[in-house]
Design a protein around this motif. Structure first.
Motif, PDB file in Angstrom:
ATOM      1  N   PHE A  59      73.131  21.468  25.556  1.00  0.00           N
ATOM      2  CA  PHE A  59      74.181  20.451  25.643  1.00  0.00           C
ATOM      3  C   PHE A  59      75.232  20.713  24.578  1.00  0.00           C
ATOM      4  O   PHE A  59      74.918  21.132  23.464  1.00  0.00           O
ATOM      5  CB  PHE A  59      73.586  19.055  25.437  1.00  0.00           C
ATOM      6  N   ALA A  85      72.508  15.023  32.213  1.00  0.00           N
ATOM      7  CA  ALA A  85      71.388  15.960  32.224  1.00  0.00           C
ATOM      8  C   ALA A  85      71.419  16.844  33.468  1.00  0.00           C
ATOM      9  O   ALA A  85      71.227  18.060  33.394  1.00  0.00           O
ATOM     10  CB  ALA A  85      70.070  15.192  32.156  1.00  0.00           C
ATOM     11  N   ARG A  86      71.699  16.220  34.614  1.00  0.00           N
ATOM     12  CA  ARG A  86      71.730  16.989  35.854  1.00  0.00           C
ATOM     13  C   ARG A  86      72.885  17.980  35.877  1.00  0.00           C
ATOM     14  O   ARG A  86      72.758  19.098  36.385  1.00  0.00           O
ATOM     15  CB  ARG A  86      71.834  16.051  37.054  1.00  0.00           C
ATOM     16  N   GLN A  88      74.118  19.363  33.329  1.00  0.00           N
ATOM     17  CA  GLN A  88      73.713  20.440  32.430  1.00  0.00           C
ATOM     18  C   GLN A  88      72.768  21.398  33.140  1.00  0.00           C
ATOM     19  O   GLN A  88      72.853  22.617  32.979  1.00  0.00           O
ATOM     20  CB  GLN A  88      73.053  19.839  31.188  1.00  0.00           C
ATOM     21  N   LEU A  89      71.886  20.845  33.953  1.00  0.00           N
ATOM     22  CA  LEU A  89      70.944  21.676  34.702  1.00  0.00           C
ATOM     23  C   LEU A  89      71.698  22.585  35.671  1.00  0.00           C
ATOM     24  O   LEU A  89      71.426  23.787  35.767  1.00  0.00           O
ATOM     25  CB  LEU A  89      69.958  20.783  35.464  1.00  0.00           C
ATOM     26  N   VAL A  92      73.268  25.349  33.770  1.00  0.00           N
ATOM     27  CA  VAL A  92      72.288  26.366  33.374  1.00  0.00           C
ATOM     28  C   VAL A  92      71.942  27.252  34.565  1.00  0.00           C
ATOM     29  O   VAL A  92      71.862  28.481  34.438  1.00  0.00           O
ATOM     30  CB  VAL A  92      71.021  25.704  32.793  1.00  0.00           C
TER      31      VAL A  92
END
Lengths: 138, 138
Positions: A59, A85-86, A88-89, A92
């Motif tokens: 993050f 969070a999603r 960020q996923l 990634v």
DNA sequence: TGTAGTTGCTCTAGCCACTAGAGCTTCAAG
DNA sequence: CTTGAAGCTCTAGTGGCTAGAGCAACTACA
């Protein structure tokens, strides 16, 4: 009460980095002792642990700021935290896909020089000529 | 003879970035016309294409400098070029492995909030508590 | 109580690889 | 000859720290 060094040891965040987080307002300013040295409480320690963990997960400090801003109001904001969070996923996963493409390309280039010697080397040529690439990296 | 804008269009490298590459000595200083504007030749275009391709493959500017320094002396230096490429491949593979670990962790965290609503959200808690993690990312 | 060594403080500057903007000049087309 | 795009230099900013100077304060031991 923790010194900055104790915080550093406990979390794995370097001392100047802790001061930097404070400077940019990510960490609350801790109290000071008589000699003007920082003395952190448990809340400061927890916050730094949170930041460290989130940084390790990739993050950005801005993301982390947003996540920390949500804290204490878990409810509707749950959705927002989850979205960060999603996203960020997603991020990634995209980076993984891109890197895998690059790895394939680099493998191809490296194979051009398997012997190492013998004047057969096409590494530089391959790097200079994108048209030889299989996929469209970059 | 190419203008800086033509170079930019042809390679996909932005105009200020081309000037930056020249400034740091990665690109040779091109000639200038009567009005002090840069005019690049084919060698400059090729060099920029090489840099762009290598950057897309994740090489640092220092790596690229090393690779370009080898050019013209393909022979023993083939080994060196190959080593740079292979070390880059290693690097990329490590980054992939690390990111995959992170993706797993983020998936786990996101699953904690699958409904989205309902006050069940553990995203922030999970981020704050590394001990919940499966692997040792970071 | 003295002192040595570690830890802390502030401040400035640097890293990488650009990016943005100000304020100006030159070029190419009509 | 004018207009607008593209060029020029220069400075400063981005993210996320890191390094170093030069000093002050704390801690352990004699």
């Amino acid at each position: 009460m923790y010194t900055i060094g104790a915080m550093s040891k406990a979390t794995g965040v370097k001392v100047p980095t802790i001061r930097y987080y404070e400077e940019i307002g990510l960490l609350d300013e801790p109290g000071r002792n008589a000699g003007n040295q920082r003395r952190f409480d448990q809340a400061g320690m927890d916050a730094l642990g949170f930041i460290k963990h989130a940084r390790d997960l990739g993050f950005s400090l801005d993301d982390i700021r947003a996540l920390m801003g949500l804290d204490g109001q878990l409810g509707d904001d749950c959705v927002e935290a989850d979205q960060i969070a999603r996203s960020q996923l997603e991020n990634v996963r995209e980076r993984i896909a891109k890197l895998e493409q690059l790895a394939r390309e680099l493998e191809r280039i490296s194979h051009l020089c398997d012997g190492g010697n013998g004047g057969c080397c096409k590494v530089l040529t391959a790097l200079g000529d994108h048209s030889q690439c299989a996929g469209d990296h970059g």
